[in-house]
Design an enzyme around this catalytic site. Sequence first.
Site, PDB file in Angstrom:
ATOM      1  CB  CYS A 345      -0.959  -0.050   1.178  1.00  0.00           C
ATOM      2  SG  CYS A 345      -2.249   1.231   1.142  1.00  0.00           S
ATOM      3  CB  ILE A 346       0.975   4.403   1.996  1.00  0.00           C
ATOM      4  CG1 ILE A 346       1.710   5.739   1.858  1.00  0.00           C
ATOM      5  CG2 ILE A 346       1.077   3.884   3.413  1.00  0.00           C
ATOM      6  CD1 ILE A 346       1.151   6.829   2.750  1.00  0.00           C
TER       7      ILE A 346
END
Length: 608
Positions: A345-346
């Site tokens: 994800c991030i």
Amino acid sequence: MADKPAPKPDAKPAPAAQGDFPLPDVGVLARNMVEVGKKTGKLVGDYMNRKGQTQGVGVVDPLNVGTAFIDLATKLIHDPKRILDAQARLFQQHLTLWKNVGRRLMGEDYETVFPAPKNDKRFKDAAWTENTVFDFIKQSYLLTANWLQETVEGVDGLDDKERKKIGFYTKQFVDALSPTNFVLTNPEVLKETLRTNGENLVRGITHIIEDLERGKGRLAIRQVDETKFKVGENLATTPGKVVYQNDLMQLLQYSPTTDEVYERPLLIIPPWINKFYILDMKPENSFIRWAVAQGYTLFVVSWVNPDQRLSQKAFDDYLTEGFYEAVDAVCKAADTDELNVIGYCIGGTVTAAGLAHMAAKKDARVKSVTFFTSQVDFTEAGDLSVFIDDEQLNSMEAQMKAQGGYLDGGAMATTFNMLRSNDLIWSFVVNNYLMGRDPMAFDLLYWNSDTTRMPVAMHLQYLRDCYRDNLLAQGKMTLANVKIDLTKVKIPVFLQSSKEDHIAPAKSVYKATKLFKGDVTFMMAGSGHIAGVVNPPAANKYQYWSRETLAPTLDTWREGATETPGSWWPYWDKWLAPKSGKKVKARTPGAGKLKAIEDAPGAYVKMK
């Protein structure tokens, strides 16, 4: 004979059922309704007091929804024919529905005008189909909701961002008005109310009061029984040690379960928006435990839950103190100058930036990278993009600074819950407040509620530079004094996406295939952002799609992809194993140049 004591309201059995709906004890029901009224009156009074104390503070429309809907109304006013056509279409659909209800009441053959989708859990109770009245309520709601969404999304003259925002908040509106969210129009709730003589509503209003107190005036809906879980005891239990830490993160090294391991260690950079133990829940679904069992020397970053002291930590700091210091520490602990990396994800976004930064610096230590549901090109970033415009970002900045320089974890959780409001908001409203039940003990929901804060500097830089301006994909982002160019990343890349991901849509993840210039493998798993990743082979659930070559678009890639039932983890293992070097003697955490600080999962992940 002495009189028997009167039973308590929650203990008194309801009289015999009449049809599907039991007959209540009218006296007990009345007393419980009075109790509900008293508690509701207290709620309203408390709300008015809080409103009086905060009047004039903050912004009227922090989500900038009003402007979009004013623009929609203006477009509709100037197109009266569209309004008339839409109203005629709605009238005709309802007329058809009434005709079919009439046929059903007469015992004739009839056709369902608007059936509920098979995956819509709101209408699972049999009464929604078998009872004519509730079937009519259901169909009337569904066709009206569908009509409203189609009408507003079909208005001419709206730009794409405005149309997406209007569509998103229209769905929030129609989801809130679902008949399942009200006592008299939800057969399951109505039956429970009659069966318990309204005791469910007394318990429900008590739950509301407790949730308001817990949220300090904000309705913090409980999704899970938090007393059943404890990190380090029945979650995040894979053995290991913390071998390095700084202000932003702890680095965990896990104990080997094989005599030999691959020479190149494996480092996971998880998101800091949530806690890392989504990859280490129960032993049977732990990716971390499974990867260790495949012979990888595994390191995982555990991010701190930042407070006011860290409010000025920026994206640059997450790159240098997070990604870079983790890479340095892994090389030192494993006594190597080569490793493989996973970004989630991030965490994948900062990993991609880190690899481009390393390429510019001629740093070749990372030999391959895997991305779990990670975005680097944000032009089609999904529903989260409706929260990203100047007005909302400015409002968020003011809010974060007012509360000490960070975004509260509850606010972030609310945003993600809105992406699946029926599952993550309204289902709990029905369960907790209308049915009067306690939330269940479910580990995934516990993790979902174990929120983290976001430093103001980092969060706004990320949202503005990536989501709003897409600087990372355009090669216009500068981090740690280096201009980031993803096309300079030429190592082998494995891109994992998920078919039903609303946070990092597969179409958005696929765009990375155009940026990285090494050997790129793309794969799409079944399910969503979490279950698409956490799908152990033993579960034998879902499926994945794979293909040896890339294609111009995701749609054309899917046309030639092969669907395989079950977990994608073994498929990935076959990709990574040849890139992990020869087998060497297993490494014990803390036995190398970095000594053990404490047992995994460490202190940072337990911070509230």
